[in-house]
Design a protein around this motif. Structure first.
Motif, PDB file in Angstrom:
ATOM      1  N   UNK A  55       0.864  -1.183   0.000  1.00  0.00           N
ATOM      2  CA  UNK A  55       0.000   0.000   0.000  1.00  0.00           C
ATOM      3  C   UNK A  55       0.896   1.228   0.000  1.00  0.00           C
ATOM      4  N   UNK A  56       0.482   2.274  -0.694  1.00  0.00           N
ATOM      5  CA  UNK A  56       1.196   3.548  -0.671  1.00  0.00           C
ATOM      6  C   UNK A  56       2.362   3.664  -1.626  1.00  0.00           C
ATOM      7  N   UNK A  57       2.783   2.538  -2.251  1.00  0.00           N
ATOM      8  CA  UNK A  57       3.866   2.569  -3.222  1.00  0.00           C
ATOM      9  C   UNK A  57       3.459   1.736  -4.430  1.00  0.00           C
ATOM     10  N   UNK A  58       4.172   1.929  -5.525  1.00  0.00           N
ATOM     11  CA  UNK A  58       3.912   1.160  -6.734  1.00  0.00           C
ATOM     12  C   UNK A  58       4.103  -0.328  -6.467  1.00  0.00           C
ATOM     13  N   UNK A  59       3.263  -1.149  -7.088  1.00  0.00           N
ATOM     14  CA  UNK A  59       3.324  -2.592  -6.874  1.00  0.00           C
ATOM     15  C   UNK A  59       4.681  -3.171  -7.248  1.00  0.00           C
ATOM     16  N   UNK A  60       5.400  -2.519  -8.156  1.00  0.00           N
ATOM     17  CA  UNK A  60       6.714  -2.998  -8.555  1.00  0.00           C
ATOM     18  C   UNK A  60       7.754  -2.914  -7.463  1.00  0.00           C
ATOM     19  N   UNK A  61       7.436  -2.200  -6.390  1.00  0.00           N
ATOM     20  CA  UNK A  61       8.400  -2.064  -5.296  1.00  0.00           C
ATOM     21  C   UNK A  61       8.777  -3.417  -4.699  1.00  0.00           C
ATOM     22  N   UNK A  62       7.828  -4.339  -4.637  1.00  0.00           N
ATOM     23  CA  UNK A  62       8.125  -5.645  -4.024  1.00  0.00           C
ATOM     24  C   UNK A  62       9.220  -6.377  -4.785  1.00  0.00           C
ATOM     25  N   UNK A  63       9.272  -6.200  -6.114  1.00  0.00           N
ATOM     26  CA  UNK A  63      10.321  -6.844  -6.902  1.00  0.00           C
ATOM     27  C   UNK A  63      11.681  -6.209  -6.610  1.00  0.00           C
ATOM     28  N   UNK A  64      11.684  -4.893  -6.421  1.00  0.00           N
ATOM     29  CA  UNK A  64      12.937  -4.226  -6.060  1.00  0.00           C
ATOM     30  C   UNK A  64      13.419  -4.717  -4.692  1.00  0.00           C
ATOM     31  N   UNK A  65      12.489  -4.905  -3.780  1.00  0.00           N
ATOM     32  CA  UNK A  65      12.834  -5.388  -2.447  1.00  0.00           C
ATOM     33  C   UNK A  65      13.474  -6.776  -2.525  1.00  0.00           C
ATOM     34  N   UNK A  66      12.927  -7.634  -3.391  1.00  0.00           N
ATOM     35  CA  UNK A  66      13.488  -8.970  -3.567  1.00  0.00           C
ATOM     36  C   UNK A  66      14.874  -8.913  -4.202  1.00  0.00           C
TER      37      UNK A  66
END
Length: 317
Positions: free
Chosen positions: A58-69
């Protein structure tokens, strides 16, 4: 009521009314009332894997999770989380501000999404390796998370994880069936656990002492594709399709598991004291058909009277 306790109560009472697919978003929004944040990630996976099999942001682009990985091996917050399960870790606990804001990790992973402050909590079931990451973010560098924020997050995070699991199995893994009360888990085609109820894990650990989690025991995993029910190591396993994954239920096998579905229905009707005619009327069968099913059930269960049958049925439940 204290706002933290009010939130915990809401998670369990109101949370059950939320569709499973929207529970995490809803819960993170509710959390803002006690630990204000601009964005958050709720990721679920396995401790031995560097990726999520289920992630909500929530609050950030969904693509952020891939960057986190992509940056997981360079993120110093993860080793600290692994060493202190359930204890919130602020990025400031592992890197001072000057070091963090000059780091490649900040420039590549966090700054592109406006993230300036980070507070994370990790939760793992050591029996199967299922892992949950909860991370809260603020976009204002001058507004770090306080000690109060940290303590509130520590109290609530445990309940977020458990309320989410409860909601999931209530709505997704509880279709109306005769096995709906059995311990359940959700797995993929490779036999990797995605969700599991505590009793499911406990039964696997009891019957497979060498099992190390993450993947189902091979004896179970190789049978998943055929669906239906089967027996493994004194356990009864039921497999139901859930889109592209599978719902498994397990329980310790009993004599009644030897019966077909129709035989089981006849046995349960007769064990309640119904006559063959009454049982047939209830089940839509002719009395002679009831007698035939009952005869076969007697042979499988090795009983010879209604009283013995009733003791077996009611003693098993």
């Amino acid at each position: 009521m204290d706002p933290v306790q009010r939130l915990i109560s809401r998670l369990y009472r109101t949370g059950v009314e939320r569709p499973a697919e929207g529970f995490q978003h809803w819960a993170l929004q509710q959390l803002k009332a006690v630990v204000p944040h601009d964005a958050a990630v709720w990721g679920m996976g396995h401790a031995g894997r560097a990726r999520f099999h289920n992630v909500k942001v929530i609050g950030v682009d969904a693509g952020y999770s891939r960057a986190l990985e992509r940056w997981v091996e360079h993120n110093p917050i993860y080793p600290r989380l692994a060493a202190s399960e359930g204890v919130p870790v602020d990025m400031r606990d592992v890197l001072d501000d000057d070091t963090f804001y000059r780091s490649k990790l900040y420039r590549k992973c966090f700054r592109p999404y406006g993230i300036e402050r980070i507070l994370s909590s990790g939760h793992m079931d050591p029996r199967c390796g299922l892992y949950t990451l909860l991370s809260l973010y603020r976009f204002d560098r001058s507004h770090p998370f306080s000690d109060t924020d940290r303590e509130r997050f520590r109290t609530v995070a445990f309940h977020l994880v458990h309320a989410c699991s409860h909601n999931y199995f209530l709505h997704i893994a509880r279709p109306a069936s005769e096995q709906s009360h059995r311990p359940a888990a959700v797995v993929d085609a490779e036999g990797v656990l995605h969700e599991a109820e505590p009793d499911f894990i406990a039964l696997l650990a009891k019957h497979f002492p060498d099992w190390e989690g993450m993947h189902l025991p091979e004896l179970i995993a190789r049978e998943i594709g055929r669906g239906g029910q089967f027996s493994v190591e004194a356990l009864r396993v039921s497999v139901e399709p859930l889109s592209d994954i599978h719902l498994l239920r397990i329980w310790e096998e009993t004599p009644l598991d030897r019966l077909t579905t129709r035989e089981r229905e006849v046995v349960e009707a007769v064990s309640r004291g119904l006559s063959h005619k009454e049982a047939g009327r209830e089940l839509g069968l002719a009395p002679t058909t009831v007698s035939s099913h009952l005869y076969r059930a007697y042979a499988k269960l090795e009983v010879s009277s209604r009283s013995a049958l009733a003791r077996l049925v009611h003693g098993t439940h």
